[in-house]
Design an enzyme around this catalytic site. Structure first.
Site, PDB file in Angstrom:
ATOM      1  N   PRO A  66      41.109 -16.985  46.676  1.00 62.19           N
ATOM      2  CA  PRO A  66      40.493 -16.896  45.486  1.00 62.19           C
ATOM      3  C   PRO A  66      41.513 -17.068  44.451  1.00 62.19           C
ATOM      4  CG  PRO A  66      40.375 -14.418  46.929  1.00 62.19           C
ATOM      5  CD  PRO A  66      41.088 -15.635  47.794  1.00 62.19           C
ATOM      6  N   GLU A  67      40.988 -17.532  43.626  1.00 59.89           N
ATOM      7  CA  GLU A  67      41.808 -18.142  42.267  1.00 59.89           C
ATOM      8  C   GLU A  67      41.445 -17.312  41.045  1.00 59.89           C
ATOM      9  OE1 GLU A  67      42.858 -22.163  42.490  1.00 59.89           O
ATOM     10  OE2 GLU A  67      42.702 -22.305  44.497  1.00 59.89           O
ATOM     11  N   ARG A  86      41.189 -11.496  57.023  1.00 58.95           N
ATOM     12  CA  ARG A  86      41.819 -11.927  57.417  1.00 58.95           C
ATOM     13  C   ARG A  86      42.764 -10.873  57.247  1.00 58.95           C
ATOM     14  NH1 ARG A  86      42.378 -17.958  56.601  1.00 58.95           N
ATOM     15  NH2 ARG A  86      44.787 -16.933  57.665  1.00 58.95           N
ATOM     16  N   HIS A 140      34.186  -6.202  58.878  1.00 60.36           N
ATOM     17  CA  HIS A 140      35.713  -5.872  58.683  1.00 60.36           C
ATOM     18  C   HIS A 140      35.623  -5.467  57.090  1.00 60.36           C
ATOM     19  CE1 HIS A 140      36.800  -8.547  60.877  1.00 60.36           C
ATOM     20  NE2 HIS A 140      35.582  -9.882  61.141  1.00 60.36           N
ATOM     21  N   LYS A 174      45.483 -13.206  39.598  1.00 63.57           N
ATOM     22  CA  LYS A 174      44.829 -12.985  40.522  1.00 63.57           C
ATOM     23  C   LYS A 174      45.095 -11.601  41.000  1.00 63.57           C
ATOM     24  CE  LYS A 174      46.271 -16.976  42.526  1.00 63.57           C
ATOM     25  NZ  LYS A 174      47.235 -18.122  43.498  1.00 63.57           N
ATOM     26  N   ARG A 195      51.173 -26.869  51.375  1.00 68.25           N
ATOM     27  CA  ARG A 195      49.637 -26.918  51.502  1.00 68.25           C
ATOM     28  C   ARG A 195      48.686 -28.189  51.203  1.00 68.25           C
ATOM     29  NH1 ARG A 195      48.484 -21.924  47.912  1.00 68.25           N
ATOM     30  NH2 ARG A 195      46.893 -22.052  49.392  1.00 68.25           N
TER      31      ARG A 195
END
Ligand code: ZN
Length: 274
Positions: free
Chosen positions: A2-3, A111, A92, A58, A264
Protein backbone atom coordinates in the site's frame (compact mmCIF):
# COMPACT_ATOMS: atom_id res chain seq x y z
CA UNK A 1 2.57 -2.63 -0.97
CA UNK A 2 0.00 0.00 0.00
CA UNK A 3 1.27 3.46 -0.91
CA UNK A 4 0.04 6.88 0.20
CA UNK A 5 -3.35 6.73 -1.60
CA UNK A 6 -4.11 3.26 -0.24
CA UNK A 7 -3.07 4.17 3.32
CA UNK A 8 -5.10 7.39 3.08
CA UNK A 9 -8.10 5.32 1.98
CA UNK A 10 -7.62 3.09 5.05
CA UNK A 11 -7.36 6.21 7.22
CA UNK A 12 -10.67 7.52 5.91
CA UNK A 13 -12.32 4.14 6.44
CA UNK A 14 -11.01 3.85 9.98
CA UNK A 15 -12.08 7.42 10.70
CA UNK A 16 -15.66 6.39 9.92
CA UNK A 17 -15.74 3.22 12.03
CA UNK A 18 -12.96 3.48 14.63
CA UNK A 19 -12.72 7.16 15.58
CA UNK A 20 -14.77 8.25 18.63
CA UNK A 21 -15.27 4.63 19.67
CA UNK A 22 -14.21 3.05 22.94
CA UNK A 23 -12.04 -0.05 22.83
CA UNK A 24 -13.42 -2.66 25.22
CA UNK A 25 -10.85 -5.36 24.62
CA UNK A 26 -7.79 -6.06 22.51
CA UNK A 27 -6.87 -9.57 21.35
CA UNK A 28 -3.39 -10.13 20.01
CA UNK A 29 -3.33 -13.29 17.93
CA UNK A 30 0.17 -12.54 16.67
CA UNK A 31 1.96 -10.53 19.38
CA UNK A 32 5.11 -10.24 17.22
CA UNK A 33 3.14 -7.62 15.32
CA UNK A 34 4.13 -5.23 18.12
CA UNK A 35 7.38 -3.33 18.24
CA UNK A 36 6.53 -2.28 21.79
CA UNK A 37 5.99 -4.33 24.95
CA UNK A 38 2.84 -6.43 24.78
CA UNK A 39 1.69 -5.85 28.38
CA UNK A 40 2.14 -2.09 28.08
CA UNK A 41 0.25 -2.08 24.77
CA UNK A 42 -2.71 -3.99 26.20
CA UNK A 43 -2.77 -1.83 29.33
CA UNK A 44 -2.78 1.48 27.44
CA UNK A 45 -5.12 0.49 24.61
CA UNK A 46 -7.79 -1.42 26.55
CA UNK A 47 -10.52 0.97 27.72
CA UNK A 48 -9.23 3.91 25.72
CA UNK A 49 -11.19 5.97 23.21
CA UNK A 50 -9.90 6.51 19.68
CA UNK A 51 -9.96 10.27 19.19
CA UNK A 52 -8.54 10.66 15.71
CA UNK A 53 -6.83 8.80 12.88
CA UNK A 54 -3.91 10.65 11.30
CA UNK A 55 -1.43 9.65 8.62
CA UNK A 56 2.20 10.51 7.97
CA UNK A 57 3.55 9.08 4.71
CA UNK A 58 2.56 5.42 4.73
CA UNK A 59 2.13 5.32 8.53
CA UNK A 60 -1.27 5.39 10.22
CA UNK A 61 -1.38 7.22 13.55
CA UNK A 62 -4.26 6.01 15.69
CA UNK A 63 -4.71 8.61 18.43
CA UNK A 64 -6.06 7.53 21.82
CA UNK A 65 -7.53 9.73 24.55
CA UNK A 66 -4.72 8.88 26.98
CA UNK A 67 -1.90 10.65 25.12
CA UNK A 68 -0.93 7.43 23.36
CA UNK A 69 -0.72 6.81 19.62
CA UNK A 70 -0.67 3.47 17.84
CA UNK A 71 1.74 3.85 14.92
CA UNK A 72 0.70 1.29 12.33
CA UNK A 73 2.56 0.39 9.14
CA UNK A 74 0.85 -2.04 6.76
CA UNK A 75 4.05 -2.92 4.87
CA UNK A 76 3.27 -5.53 2.16
CA UNK A 77 -0.18 -6.94 2.89
CA UNK A 78 -1.50 -5.41 6.12
CA UNK A 79 -5.22 -4.73 6.05
CA UNK A 80 -7.88 -3.39 8.40
CA UNK A 81 -11.51 -4.39 8.31
CA UNK A 82 -14.58 -3.65 10.39
CA UNK A 83 -16.58 -6.72 11.40
CA UNK A 84 -19.80 -7.62 13.21
CA UNK A 85 -19.55 -8.66 16.88
CA UNK A 86 -19.89 -12.39 16.14
CA UNK A 87 -17.30 -12.55 13.35
CA UNK A 88 -14.58 -15.12 14.10
CA UNK A 89 -10.96 -14.21 13.28
CA UNK A 90 -9.87 -14.71 9.68
CA UNK A 91 -6.99 -17.03 8.84
CA UNK A 92 -4.46 -14.16 8.99
CA UNK A 93 -6.01 -11.93 11.68
CA UNK A 94 -3.24 -10.67 13.96
CA UNK A 95 -5.09 -8.23 16.21
CA UNK A 96 -8.72 -7.59 17.13
CA UNK A 97 -9.99 -4.37 18.69
CA UNK A 98 -13.40 -5.08 20.21
CA UNK A 99 -15.41 -1.89 20.47
CA UNK A 100 -18.02 -1.03 23.09
CA UNK A 101 -20.51 -0.43 20.24
CA UNK A 102 -20.30 -4.13 19.32
CA UNK A 103 -18.17 -3.82 16.19
CA UNK A 104 -14.72 -5.33 15.87
CA UNK A 105 -11.76 -3.84 14.03
CA UNK A 106 -9.54 -6.59 12.60
CA UNK A 107 -5.95 -6.20 11.53
CA UNK A 108 -5.03 -8.97 9.05
CA UNK A 109 -1.65 -9.60 7.48
CA UNK A 110 -0.93 -12.58 5.21
CA UNK A 111 2.78 -11.75 4.99
CA UNK A 112 3.25 -10.81 8.67
CA UNK A 113 5.49 -7.82 7.79
CA UNK A 114 3.22 -5.06 9.16
CA UNK A 115 4.05 -3.55 12.55
CA UNK A 116 2.36 -1.59 15.35
CA UNK A 117 4.15 0.54 17.88
CA UNK A 118 2.68 2.40 20.84
CA UNK A 119 4.23 5.82 21.38
CA UNK A 120 3.45 8.94 23.37
CA UNK A 121 1.33 11.25 21.21
CA UNK A 122 3.57 13.88 19.64
CA UNK A 123 6.68 11.74 20.03
CA UNK A 124 6.28 9.88 16.71
CA UNK A 125 9.23 11.57 15.02
CA UNK A 126 11.50 10.76 17.97
CA UNK A 127 10.21 7.24 18.60
CA UNK A 128 10.01 6.08 14.98
CA UNK A 129 13.23 6.82 13.12
CA UNK A 130 11.74 6.66 9.61
CA UNK A 131 9.07 9.20 10.58
CA UNK A 132 11.73 11.50 12.02
CA UNK A 133 13.72 11.54 8.79
CA UNK A 134 10.73 11.54 6.44
CA UNK A 135 10.47 14.09 3.64
CA UNK A 136 7.43 16.33 3.10
CA UNK A 137 3.93 15.12 2.24
CA UNK A 138 3.26 15.48 -1.49
CA UNK A 139 0.81 18.37 -1.43
CA UNK A 140 0.88 21.82 -3.04
CA UNK A 141 1.63 23.45 0.36
CA UNK A 142 4.13 21.00 1.83
CA UNK A 143 6.19 19.96 -1.20
CA UNK A 144 7.53 23.27 -2.51
CA UNK A 145 9.08 23.42 -5.97
CA UNK A 146 12.28 24.97 -4.55
CA UNK A 147 12.77 22.12 -2.09
CA UNK A 148 11.92 19.51 -4.74
CA UNK A 149 14.36 20.79 -7.35
CA UNK A 150 17.20 21.42 -4.86
CA UNK A 151 16.83 18.00 -3.35
CA UNK A 152 16.91 16.33 -6.79
CA UNK A 153 20.11 18.25 -7.56
CA UNK A 154 21.83 16.67 -4.56
CA UNK A 155 21.47 13.07 -5.74
CA UNK A 156 23.04 11.04 -8.52
CA UNK A 157 20.65 8.15 -7.90
CA UNK A 158 18.26 7.05 -10.66
CA UNK A 159 15.16 9.21 -10.32
CA UNK A 160 12.94 6.14 -9.78
CA UNK A 161 15.02 5.10 -6.76
CA UNK A 162 15.07 8.72 -5.58
CA UNK A 163 11.26 8.84 -5.63
CA UNK A 164 11.01 5.63 -3.57
CA UNK A 165 13.25 7.07 -0.84
CA UNK A 166 10.85 8.33 1.85
CA UNK A 167 13.52 10.76 3.09
CA UNK A 168 13.08 12.78 -0.12
CA UNK A 169 9.31 12.86 -0.05
CA UNK A 170 6.66 10.80 1.71
CA UNK A 171 4.24 8.26 0.35
CA UNK A 172 5.44 7.10 -3.06
CA UNK A 173 6.02 3.40 -3.72
CA UNK A 174 6.54 1.29 -6.80
CA UNK A 175 3.16 1.84 -8.45
CA UNK A 176 3.03 5.62 -8.29
CA UNK A 177 6.74 6.09 -8.99
CA UNK A 178 6.25 4.34 -12.36
CA UNK A 179 3.04 6.27 -13.02
CA UNK A 180 4.35 9.78 -12.29
CA UNK A 181 7.50 9.19 -14.37
CA UNK A 182 5.39 8.10 -17.35
CA UNK A 183 3.10 11.12 -16.88
CA UNK A 184 6.20 13.35 -16.82
CA UNK A 185 7.89 11.63 -19.81
CA UNK A 186 11.01 11.01 -17.71
CA UNK A 187 12.99 7.79 -17.90
CA UNK A 188 13.22 6.01 -14.52
CA UNK A 189 16.96 5.59 -15.16
CA UNK A 190 17.80 9.30 -15.38
CA UNK A 191 20.07 10.48 -12.56
CA UNK A 192 18.08 12.77 -10.25
CA UNK A 193 20.59 15.62 -10.58
CA UNK A 194 20.22 15.66 -14.38
CA UNK A 195 16.58 16.64 -14.23
CA UNK A 196 16.20 20.31 -15.15
CA UNK A 197 13.97 22.75 -13.31
CA UNK A 198 11.15 22.66 -15.91
CA UNK A 199 11.07 18.87 -15.75
CA UNK A 200 11.22 18.98 -11.96
CA UNK A 201 8.24 21.35 -11.79
CA UNK A 202 6.29 19.10 -14.13
CA UNK A 203 7.20 15.98 -12.13
CA UNK A 204 6.21 17.67 -8.88
CA UNK A 205 2.83 18.71 -10.31
CA UNK A 206 2.23 15.17 -11.56
CA UNK A 207 3.11 13.67 -8.17
CA UNK A 208 0.70 15.98 -6.36
CA UNK A 209 -2.17 15.54 -8.82
CA UNK A 210 -1.73 11.79 -9.42
CA UNK A 211 -1.72 10.96 -5.70
CA UNK A 212 -4.79 13.15 -5.14
CA UNK A 213 -6.49 11.44 -8.11
CA UNK A 214 -5.63 7.99 -6.67
CA UNK A 215 -7.06 8.96 -3.28
CA UNK A 216 -10.24 10.10 -5.02
CA UNK A 217 -10.45 6.67 -6.61
CA UNK A 218 -9.99 4.83 -3.32
CA UNK A 219 -6.48 3.62 -4.13
CA UNK A 220 -5.68 0.53 -6.15
CA UNK A 221 -6.25 -3.12 -5.32
CA UNK A 222 -3.12 -4.34 -7.06
CA UNK A 223 -2.02 -6.05 -3.86
CA UNK A 224 -5.41 -7.26 -2.65
CA UNK A 225 -6.05 -4.06 -0.80
CA UNK A 226 -9.62 -3.64 0.50
CA UNK A 227 -10.83 -0.69 2.53
CA UNK A 228 -12.49 -1.19 5.93
CA UNK A 229 -15.98 -0.98 4.45
CA UNK A 230 -15.17 -4.02 2.29
CA UNK A 231 -15.06 -1.95 -0.86
CA UNK A 232 -12.22 -2.06 -3.34
CA UNK A 233 -10.48 0.91 -4.87
CA UNK A 234 -10.74 1.67 -8.58
CA UNK A 235 -7.33 3.12 -9.24
CA UNK A 236 -5.91 -0.09 -10.74
CA UNK A 237 -8.11 0.52 -13.81
CA UNK A 238 -6.55 3.95 -14.29
CA UNK A 239 -2.85 3.04 -14.27
CA UNK A 240 -0.84 3.78 -17.44
CA UNK A 241 2.28 1.63 -17.00
CA UNK A 242 2.32 -0.26 -13.70
CA UNK A 243 1.34 -3.92 -14.29
CA UNK A 244 1.10 -3.31 -18.06
CA UNK A 245 4.41 -4.72 -19.30
CA UNK A 246 4.13 -5.91 -22.91
CA UNK A 247 1.10 -3.71 -23.58
CA UNK A 248 1.20 -0.62 -25.79
CA UNK A 249 2.03 2.84 -24.48
CA UNK A 250 -1.17 4.92 -24.59
CA UNK A 251 0.81 7.80 -26.05
CA UNK A 252 2.73 6.26 -28.92
CA UNK A 253 1.90 2.55 -29.13
CA UNK A 254 5.42 1.49 -28.14
CA UNK A 255 5.59 -1.80 -26.21
CA UNK A 256 6.11 -1.11 -22.48
CA UNK A 257 9.16 -2.80 -21.03
CA UNK A 258 10.01 -3.95 -17.52
CA UNK A 259 13.46 -3.69 -15.98
CA UNK A 260 14.87 -4.15 -12.50
CA UNK A 261 15.91 -0.90 -10.84
CA UNK A 262 16.89 -0.57 -7.17
CA UNK A 263 15.65 -4.16 -6.73
CA UNK A 264 12.18 -3.20 -7.91
CA UNK A 265 10.32 -4.04 -11.09
CA UNK A 266 10.02 -0.90 -13.16
CA UNK A 267 7.73 -0.57 -16.16
CA UNK A 268 8.17 2.26 -18.64
CA UNK A 269 8.12 3.37 -22.27
CA UNK A 270 11.51 3.72 -23.93
CA UNK A 271 10.08 5.92 -26.67
CA UNK A 272 8.43 8.77 -24.78
CA UNK A 273 10.26 8.63 -21.43
CA UNK A 274 13.62 10.31 -21.90
ZN1 ZN B 1 5.40 6.03 -24.88
Amino acid sequence: MPELPEVETVRRGLKKYFANEKIQQVKLLYPKLLVTDEKQFLKRVTGSIVTRIDRRGKFLLIRLDNQSTIVSHLRMEGRYSVEESDQAPHKHTEAIFQLVNGNQVFYDDTRKFGRMQLVKTGDEAKAVKSIGSMGPEPTEQTLTSTYFFNRLQKSKKAVKAWLLDQNNLAGIGNIYADEVLWLSRISPLRPANEINSTEADNLRENIISELAFAIKNGGSTVHSFIDPAGESGHMQDKLHVYGRVGQSCERDGEKLIKIKLAQRGTTYCQKCQK
